[in-house]
Enzyme design. Structure first.
Site, short mmCIF file in Angstrom:
data_model
loop_
_atom_site.label_atom_id
_atom_site.label_comp_id
_atom_site.label_asym_id
_atom_site.label_seq_id
_atom_site.Cartn_x
_atom_site.Cartn_y
_atom_site.Cartn_z
N CYS A 7 -8.78 1.61 6.63
CA CYS A 7 -7.98 1.99 5.42
C CYS A 7 -8.71 1.73 4.22
O CYS A 7 -8.85 0.42 4.07
CB CYS A 7 -6.54 1.75 5.87
N HIS A 16 -0.86 -5.00 18.90
CA HIS A 16 -0.32 -4.44 17.42
C HIS A 16 0.26 -2.77 17.66
O HIS A 16 -0.38 -2.02 18.35
CB HIS A 16 -1.51 -4.53 16.50
N SER A 74 -1.63 -8.14 9.83
CA SER A 74 -3.11 -8.60 10.32
C SER A 74 -4.02 -8.34 9.02
O SER A 74 -5.11 -9.17 8.85
CB SER A 74 -3.36 -7.00 11.00
N ASN A 75 -3.52 -7.30 7.84
CA ASN A 75 -4.54 -7.41 6.74
C ASN A 75 -4.41 -8.59 5.99
O ASN A 75 -5.35 -8.83 5.25
CB ASN A 75 -4.43 -5.94 6.03
N GLU A 78 0.13 -0.42 15.85
CA GLU A 78 -0.80 0.76 15.56
C GLU A 78 -1.76 0.93 16.67
O GLU A 78 -2.11 2.07 17.01
CB GLU A 78 -1.85 0.49 14.29
N CYS A 121 0.82 -1.15 -0.05
CA CYS A 121 0.02 -0.10 0.13
C CYS A 121 0.91 1.32 -0.01
O CYS A 121 2.02 1.00 0.19
CB CYS A 121 -0.78 0.09 1.18
N CYS A 180 2.09 6.35 8.58
CA CYS A 180 1.21 6.65 7.30
C CYS A 180 0.25 7.62 7.68
O CYS A 180 -0.30 7.87 8.80
CB CYS A 180 0.58 5.45 7.19
N THR A 195 -6.76 0.51 11.42
CA THR A 195 -6.99 0.60 9.78
C THR A 195 -6.99 -0.48 9.10
O THR A 195 -7.67 -0.45 8.01
CB THR A 195 -5.96 1.54 9.21
S1 SF4 Z 1 -3.13 2.90 6.80
FE1 SF4 Z 1 -3.52 1.93 4.79
S2 SF4 Z 1 -2.06 3.06 3.69
FE2 SF4 Z 1 -1.51 3.67 5.63
S3 SF4 Z 1 -0.06 1.69 6.05
FE3 SF4 Z 1 -1.90 0.80 6.81
S4 SF4 Z 1 -2.84 -0.17 5.06
FE4 SF4 Z 1 -1.16 1.05 4.23
#
Ligand code: SF4
Length: 282
Positions: free
Chosen positions: A194, A128, A223-224, A130, A16, A100, A166
């Site tokens: 996100c 995590h 995670s994603n 974030e 991303c 980000c 996100t």
């Molecule tokens: S918020 Fe979205 S663009 Fe930013 S690092 Fe995470 S997945 Fe990537």
């Protein structure tokens, strides 16, 4: 005679923009300085981390930070809690902030809610980076949960603001919101997932249906990666999760099959290409 597999890579998979930005920044400094400290894995992908550590990237953790002085330290896309900025200031550390912009915006929203004395719930993964950064905006007062069941037996305030990490699943977020509303809570729900992740769901589902088998490439800590792999599985039960091309073996496939390769927002394109080469060699 080989297996003659027909292999295609999903053109929308791969980093991303948040990850591209952090890696570009790191590579630029590595080229100039020959080394750079990075707080935590720059990306949840061991192969990409190994590529960058070979160029001089030094991964440190939060216990190491107070020991450093007068150095440059990169903050990765996940962002950091206010404590990190404080320690850096005290130790004359230059932070190369590759947080980000999407995460920074979320941090600001959480902070504003906290300053306005709202009660905050965050749908996110415990521990995590974030989520730690988000909780840090609330003096660690926000309640983090990764599963609705965790809220059973917990006394919640009658009114609260709900945020999401996100990279969580949009479907799950809205299911949680509806459930909490149906229990009679006054919920101010902010879908802060996100779009780089959520927009991939639909496209990835369509991609996964086009092939006999899917090889989903992702680090185990991403995670994603988990969320997007589930999308593949739902659309194609013959989906494999692979972190390293070495995990592949010929007996997973049959001759002439059509194979789709895709990955998470932290999966480098070069790794998916490596997987393709291995499959084409069968
Ligand atoms: S918020 Fe979205 S663009 Fe930013 S690092 Fe995470 S997945 Fe990537």
């Amino acid at each position: 005679m080989g297996y003659n597999l027909q292999v295609s890579i999903d053109k929308d998979s791969g980093f991303c923009f948040g990850v591209v930005y952090a890696i570009d920044m790191a590579e630029e400094i590595l080229e100039e300085d020959g080394y750079l400290y990075c707080l935590g894995d720059i990306v949840h992908n061991d192969e990409e981390v190994a590529r960058l550590t070979a160029k001089g990237l030094r991964i440190i953790d939060h216990d190491d930070l107070p020991q450093l002085k007068n150095e440059k330290v990169l903050i990765r896309a996940h962002g950091e809690a206010p404590d990190t900025y404080r320690i850096a200031l005290e130790n004359n550390i230059t932070l190369i902030d590759a947080s980000c912009p999407v995460v920074l915006k979320l941090q600001n929203r959480v902070k504003t809610s906290f300053d306005e004395q709202e009660k905050i719930l965050i749908f996110g993964k415990h521990g995590h980076a974030e989520v730690i950064g988000l909780q840090g905006q609330t003096n660690n007062e926000a309640l983090v949960f990764q599963d609705l069941a965790e809220l059973d037996g917990v006394e919640l305030p009658a009114k609260f603001t709900l945020y999401s990490q996100t990279t969580k699943s949009t479907d799950k977020f809205y299911a949680i919101k509806d459930n909490l509303l149906s229990r009679g809570y006054e919920v101010k729900a902010n879908d802060t997932i996100c779009r780089q992740v959520s927009n991939r769901y639909e496209d990835l589902g369509i991609f996964a249906q086009k092939f006999d088998k899917i090889v989903f490439v992702s680090g185990k800590k991403s995670s994603n990666g988990r969320v997007l792999y589930e999308v593949c599985l739902k659309n194609n039960p013959q989906s494999y999760f692979v972190s390293d091309p070495e995990e592949l073996s010929i007996d997973m496939f049959n001759p002439e099959e059509r194979i789709g390769i895709c990955g998470a927002t932290s999966t480098p394109m070069w790794l998916m290409e490596k997987v393709k080469t291995v499959l084409e060699g069968y």
